[in-house]
Scaffold this motif. Structure first.
Motif, PDB file in Angstrom:
ATOM      1  N   CYS A 190      29.750  34.578  40.790  1.00  0.00           N
ATOM      2  CA  CYS A 190      29.094  34.306  42.070  1.00  0.00           C
ATOM      3  C   CYS A 190      29.348  35.461  43.034  1.00  0.00           C
ATOM      4  O   CYS A 190      30.205  36.311  42.796  1.00  0.00           O
ATOM      5  CB  CYS A 190      29.605  32.995  42.669  1.00  0.00           C
ATOM      6  SG  CYS A 190      31.272  33.092  43.331  1.00  0.00           S
ATOM      7  N   SER A 191      28.631  35.473  44.119  1.00  0.00           N
ATOM      8  CA  SER A 191      28.797  36.530  45.112  1.00  0.00           C
ATOM      9  C   SER A 191      28.829  35.913  46.497  1.00  0.00           C
ATOM     10  O   SER A 191      28.646  34.706  46.667  1.00  0.00           O
ATOM     11  CB  SER A 191      27.663  37.546  45.016  1.00  0.00           C
ATOM     12  OG  SER A 191      26.404  36.908  45.216  1.00  0.00           O
ATOM     13  N   GLY A 192      29.058  36.746  47.505  1.00  0.00           N
ATOM     14  CA  GLY A 192      29.093  36.262  48.875  1.00  0.00           C
ATOM     15  C   GLY A 192      30.414  35.659  49.280  1.00  0.00           C
ATOM     16  O   GLY A 192      30.481  34.857  50.225  1.00  0.00           O
TER      17      GLY A 192
ATOM     18  N   GLU B  33      32.844  36.927  50.811  1.00  0.00           N
ATOM     19  CA  GLU B  33      33.296  37.301  52.152  1.00  0.00           C
ATOM     20  C   GLU B  33      32.925  36.235  53.180  1.00  0.00           C
ATOM     21  O   GLU B  33      33.593  36.071  54.203  1.00  0.00           O
ATOM     22  CB  GLU B  33      32.725  38.667  52.555  1.00  0.00           C
ATOM     23  CG  GLU B  33      31.235  38.701  52.810  1.00  0.00           C
ATOM     24  CD  GLU B  33      30.391  38.728  51.546  1.00  0.00           C
ATOM     25  OE1 GLU B  33      29.151  38.556  51.662  1.00  0.00           O
ATOM     26  OE2 GLU B  33      30.964  38.929  50.446  1.00  0.00           O
TER      27      GLU B  33
ATOM     28  N   ARG C 131      34.963  40.313  37.857  1.00  0.00           N
ATOM     29  CA  ARG C 131      34.166  40.749  39.004  1.00  0.00           C
ATOM     30  C   ARG C 131      34.372  39.824  40.204  1.00  0.00           C
ATOM     31  O   ARG C 131      34.514  40.286  41.349  1.00  0.00           O
ATOM     32  CB  ARG C 131      32.685  40.808  38.615  1.00  0.00           C
ATOM     33  CG  ARG C 131      32.338  42.014  37.745  1.00  0.00           C
ATOM     34  CD  ARG C 131      30.836  42.137  37.539  1.00  0.00           C
ATOM     35  NE  ARG C 131      30.346  41.196  36.542  1.00  0.00           N
ATOM     36  CZ  ARG C 131      29.605  40.130  36.794  1.00  0.00           C
ATOM     37  NH1 ARG C 131      29.267  39.849  38.056  1.00  0.00           N
ATOM     38  NH2 ARG C 131      29.182  39.340  35.826  1.00  0.00           N
ATOM     39  N   THR C 132      34.411  38.529  39.940  1.00  0.00           N
ATOM     40  CA  THR C 132      34.603  37.581  41.037  1.00  0.00           C
ATOM     41  C   THR C 132      36.008  37.695  41.618  1.00  0.00           C
ATOM     42  O   THR C 132      36.188  37.636  42.840  1.00  0.00           O
ATOM     43  CB  THR C 132      34.331  36.152  40.548  1.00  0.00           C
ATOM     44  OG1 THR C 132      32.974  36.070  40.100  1.00  0.00           O
ATOM     45  CG2 THR C 132      34.556  35.132  41.649  1.00  0.00           C
TER      46      THR C 132
ATOM     47  N   GLU D  78      36.095  40.818  43.765  1.00  0.00           N
ATOM     48  CA  GLU D  78      35.378  40.626  45.020  1.00  0.00           C
ATOM     49  C   GLU D  78      36.200  39.772  45.983  1.00  0.00           C
ATOM     50  O   GLU D  78      36.246  40.039  47.193  1.00  0.00           O
ATOM     51  CB  GLU D  78      34.018  39.974  44.767  1.00  0.00           C
ATOM     52  CG  GLU D  78      33.210  39.780  46.050  1.00  0.00           C
ATOM     53  CD  GLU D  78      31.824  39.202  45.822  1.00  0.00           C
ATOM     54  OE1 GLU D  78      31.272  38.636  46.784  1.00  0.00           O
ATOM     55  OE2 GLU D  78      31.312  39.309  44.697  1.00  0.00           O
TER      56      GLU D  78
END
Length: 252
Positions: free
Chosen positions: A144-146, A148, A183-184, A187
């Motif tokens: 997943c992303s976002g 922040e 990656r998660t 991040e």
């Protein structure tokens, strides 16, 4: 160092399948702590399919310096026997609450939050939990992303859902799923979030995950640990029963 939090839900599943009080999840939690576990995890569901309110209330008195990680769906409404996750947190004041988007129909947690759809509602809930000085972790999918945005609304950690990695690991072809976890995790760390991991982790796949993500703060492990304990401890238990019978044998 990565901390271990032992999830004792499986003891409650077994107890509830028969009724009565055994096995007692709190007693199993005490055994885990005596063996050196850094903490205990419980995930009560509103339908009380396993962990119940009295189980949750039984954990704080036995913790000592260990941590209590209380998991649950913050969107689930209270009902008879389940006062809601926020009220549970206020009653027992765990070190950490892990927010998980599971519904009544799910056999087990099988996905993280949809940050694009759930973040606005999560933000207000996170503020409520943080008022009680509880560390807040949010269950997310690998890849997943976002993240922040979670940091911005006050979340302290994420917990990476490692089910897909564990499933792929058993087949021997797990590089893409492991890469998604990495990656998660990266991040999250770049966003200033701590990183937890959980779901279907076991003695075989955990070293691979930790090799790839050495900065994981905590792993929560229940199902595999109980399965492994059944295999590793069943023989000695049978032998103890045989010894009792042998000691009571009457020679004709």
């Amino acid at each position: 160092m990565t901390f271990l939090s032992v999830n004792v839900n499986k003891a409650a599943v077994l107890r509830n399948s028969r009724g009565g009080r055994e096995p007692d999840p709190v007693a199993l939690a005490r055994l885990a702590l005596a063996a050196g576990s850094h903490g205990v995890t419980m995930h009560p569901r509103p339908d009380q399919r396993h962990i119940r309110l009295d189980d949750v209330l039984g954990i704080p008195p036995i913790l000592g310096k260990a941590e209590f990680n209380l998991e649950g769906n913050p969107f689930a409404s209270p009902r008879v026997g389940y006062p809601g996750l926020l009220e549970l947190v206020r009653r027992v004041m765990p070190a950490q609450v892990t927010l998980v988007p599971d519904g009544d129909g799910q056999l087990t947690s099988d996905h993280g939050f949809d940050l694009s759809a759930d973040l606005s509602e999560l933000e207000g809930l996170v503020r409520s939990f943080k008022q009680d000085a509880v560390r807040v972790s949010v269950f997310v999918d690998a890849g997943c992303s976002g993240l922040e945005r979670l940091k911005a609304c006050g979340v302290d950690r994420i917990e990476i859902y490692t089910g897909p990695f564990a499933d792929a690991f058993s087949s021997g072809h797990f590089a893409p799923e492991l890469d998604a976890c990495v990656r998660t995790a990266n991040e999250a760390r770049n966003a200033g979030l701590g990183v937890n991991a959980g779901h279907d982790l076991c003695q075989a796949n955990l070293p691979v995950l930790l090799q790839a993500i050495p900065f994981i703060d905590e792993v929560s492990i229940g199902h595999a640990l109980f399965c492994e304990a059944l295999h590793d401890g069943f023989g000695p238990t049978v032998r103890r029963y045989l010894a009792i019978l042998e000691s009571r044998r009457i020679t004709p």
